[in-house]
Structures are given as structure tokens and as C-alpha cells.
Design an enzyme around this catalytic site. Structure first.
Site, short mmCIF file in Angstrom:
data_model
loop_
_atom_site.label_atom_id
_atom_site.label_comp_id
_atom_site.label_asym_id
_atom_site.label_seq_id
_atom_site.Cartn_x
_atom_site.Cartn_y
_atom_site.Cartn_z
N GLN A 1 6.48 -9.95 8.19
CA GLN A 1 7.88 -9.59 7.50
C GLN A 1 8.48 -8.38 8.15
O GLN A 1 9.55 -7.88 7.94
CB GLN A 1 7.72 -9.14 6.01
CG GLN A 1 7.03 -7.90 5.62
CD GLN A 1 6.74 -7.93 4.15
OE1 GLN A 1 6.20 -8.53 3.41
NE2 GLN A 1 7.70 -7.08 3.47
N HIS B 1 5.09 2.01 -7.62
CA HIS B 1 4.19 0.94 -7.69
C HIS B 1 3.37 0.84 -9.04
O HIS B 1 3.14 0.08 -9.65
CB HIS B 1 3.11 0.98 -6.51
CG HIS B 1 3.70 1.14 -4.97
ND1 HIS B 1 3.85 1.86 -4.26
CD2 HIS B 1 4.38 0.22 -4.45
CE1 HIS B 1 4.43 1.57 -3.09
NE2 HIS B 1 4.82 0.34 -3.17
N GLY C 1 0.80 -1.03 0.25
CA GLY C 1 0.09 0.12 0.01
C GLY C 1 1.14 1.40 0.20
O GLY C 1 1.95 1.16 -0.03
N SER D 1 9.83 5.89 -2.30
CA SER D 1 9.63 4.67 -1.16
C SER D 1 8.59 5.35 -0.24
O SER D 1 8.40 6.45 -0.20
CB SER D 1 10.94 4.51 -0.33
OG SER D 1 10.58 3.81 0.81
N LYS E 1 14.09 -2.09 -7.22
CA LYS E 1 14.36 -1.43 -5.95
C LYS E 1 14.70 -2.21 -4.73
O LYS E 1 15.72 -2.08 -3.94
CB LYS E 1 13.40 -0.13 -5.63
CG LYS E 1 13.52 0.36 -4.23
CD LYS E 1 13.16 1.64 -4.20
CE LYS E 1 13.51 2.13 -2.66
NZ LYS E 1 12.54 1.30 -1.65
#
Ligand code: AMP
Length: 285
Positions: free
Chosen positions: A60, A36, A30, A191, A155
Site C-alpha cells: 500500500q 489505535h 504499528g 498519527s 481519520k
């Protein structure tokens, strides 16, 4: 279309399969940005149908990794996904994905363990268990989506290499499509974590890309010794920034290379205050 249950995705996937459609999946956590979006666009180009998953995967995240503070922007994510060609946004809640237990330490769930040879290097050194959590959720998403293609950003180069390895080792019938790094005009790799940076920190963070660019330039001028490239890059490190690692590794085993004679990944992680950022370039002789 926003779907929140596995059942709903399964239903639509069955219809698509009956119609002979190819399916692409774009796994995300998200807070979608242009990085993205580029994956979603690529998926739309290659596949008949595109599923974007938006799932903040708790297994994670390490204990000090601020899962609670991660930006959550589902409404905007659905908009971005649609605009770039997604047919379905799959945004399950945690209990939909991990109904029995939710932690990697729990004993009542099947986990995928990343090969240690790859997962204890680079980012894995400071993120124990991270890639196990990634592979476990990615495997679930592959199965739920029944996708023919899955799209991952360069990335997160180590993630990409480990996912490819899982697909090969476990004979998963899916093709992994790597997508180039998308950067802001100033060079900073996009990011979700960039939103944590203050204006000042953002300026400081730019040294990461400058280091990468310098390495690329020197390499193109014939410098192939990793140590020399490392030392030159280090002179550009902002004094307020802590370097976690800057490594030159081969693509297969992520082993350090002293001289760049074949395709080499140059990967780095820095800490700008409490924000951890990564970047990389590929050197191809
Ligand atoms: P995340 O939501 O951070 O888990 O990222 C989901 C996917 O988007 C991963 O495959 C990332 O590698 C990819 N991604 C994230 N940022 C970028 C970027 N700046 N350029 C290209 N791909 C990206």
C-alpha cells in the site's frame, strides 16, 4: 499474546469459534498511539476476543512514501494492545503475508482492486494503487482472523468508505465499526507520522484542524456553500504549508458537492515539509 504466523492465529481462532466467542480485528501498521488504542478499547467492549494486527503492508506504499522510515515499535505496540484489551497481537513478517511475491505489480498474486470511482478521488489522486494494497491486506486479515467485527478509524475516512464498499460488494460476513478521530490536546489528529514533525512544523500543522473547526462553526451558523467554506478555511492555511486538497464530498460516491444538503465529508491533506497529514470532519445537516 504475540503471534507471528497465520497458522498460530488459525489455531487459536478455531478454539474461540468452538467456544462460540465473537471476534474483533483491529488492523494497524504499528507505532500504536491513543488513536489505535481507542479502536482496540472499542473492540474489547463489543467482542469476546480481540486480534490486533501489526503489519507494515508494503503493497500500500508508493515508491516515494518512505516505507523504510516508518516507525517500528513492536515491543511497545504489544504493551499498548494488551493494556487496551487485545488478546492477540498478530505481527507477521512480509513473507508470511506475501510468500510468492511482494509487490502490487507482480503477476503471481491475487489482488483486490478498489472501485476506481472511489479510489481515484481525494488521497487516491496522489496515491495510485494505495487502496488496492489496503483492500488486499484487509481482506487477508479478515480471512485469517475470521472476525465478526472490524474496527477502522474515521481519520482515514476514504479508507473506511472503500472498506465498507468491499464488504458490501463481495458479501464479506463482517461488520465494519467506524471509530471517531482521536486528537492531541492541541487538536492535531493523532498519527504515527506526527513523530516526523519538528516542533516548528507541529505548530504550523495545527492550521489543518483550525480549518476543519472553522468549517464546522460556519456550517453550524448556516453557511452551506462549499466554495465559501473553502475560501474561509484557506485564509487559515499557514504560509509554510502546501495544501494538497480540501474537498467537500458526498458519502456514497465521494463526488464534490456545491451545497451541503446531506451528510458531507470535508477532507483535507497537507504537506508540512516532507510530512503528509490528513484530517476530516463530517457535516450533517
Ligand atoms: P494505521 O496504523 O495508520 O494504518 O491505522 C490503523 C487504524 O487506526 C486505521 O483504521 C486508522 O484510521 C486508525 N487511526 C489512526 N489514527 C487515528 C486517530 N487519530 N483516531 C482514530 N483512529 C485512528
Amino acid at each position: 499474546m504475540l503471534l507471528k504466523t497465520i497458522n498460530d492465529v488459525t489455531k487459536i481462532v478455531k478454539e474461540w469459534k468452538k467456544e462460540g466467542k465473537t471476534i474483533g480485528v483491529v488492523p494497524t501498521m504499528g507505532a500504536l498511539h491513543s488513536g489505535h488504542a481507542s479502536l482496540i478499547k472499542k473492540a474489547h467492549e463489543i467482542c469476546d476476543k480481540v486480534i490486533v494486527s501489526v503489519f507494515l503492508n508494503p503493497i500500500q506504499f508508493g515508491v516515494n512514501e518512505y516505507l523504510d522510515k516508518y516507525p517500528r515499535t513492536l515491543e511497545n505496540d504489544v504493551k499498548v494492545a494488551k493494556e487496551n484489551g487485545a488478546d492477540v497481537v498478530f505481527a507477521p513478517c512480509i513473507s508470511e503475508m506475501y510468500p510468492v511475491n511482494q509487490k502490487a505489480t507482480d503477476k503471481n498474486f491475487t489482488y483486490i482492486y478498489a472501485p476506481y470511482m472511489l479510489s481515484d478521488k481525494l488521497c487516491g489522486k496522489v496515491r495510485p494503487g494505495h487502496f488496492d494494497g489496503v483492500l488486499t491486506v484487509v481482506n487477508k486479515l479478515f480471512n485469517i482472523s475470521q472476525a465478526d467485527f472490524a474496527f477502522f478509524g474515521q481519520k482515514d475516512a476514504q479508507q473506511l468508505i472503500i472498506v465498507k464498499k468491499m464488504v458490501k460488494d463481495l458479501n464479506i460476513p463482517i461488520e465494519i465499526v467506524p471509530c471517531p478521530i482521536v486528537r492531541d490536546i492541541d487538536g492535531l489528529a493523532l498519527s504515527s507520522r506526527n513523530s516526523y514533525l519538528t516542533k516548528e512544523q507541529r505548530k504550523q500543522a495545527l492550521c489543518l484542524n483550525k480549518m476543519m473547526k472553522t468549517i464546522e462553526r460556519l456550517f453550524s451558523q448556516g453557511v452551506i456553500t462549499s466554495r465559501t467554506l473553502f475560501d474561509e478555511a484557506l485564509t487559515l492555511l499557514d504560509k509554510n504549508i502546501e495544501l494538497e486538497y480540501l474537498e467537500f464530498v458526498d458519502f456514497e460516491q465521494l463526488e464534490n458537492v456545491e451545497e451541503i444538503k446531506s451528510k458531507t465529508l470535508v477532507a483535507a491533506a497537507i504537506h508540512v515539509g516532507k510530512v503528509r497529514l490528513i484530517d476530516n470532519v463530517i457535516l450533517n445537516p
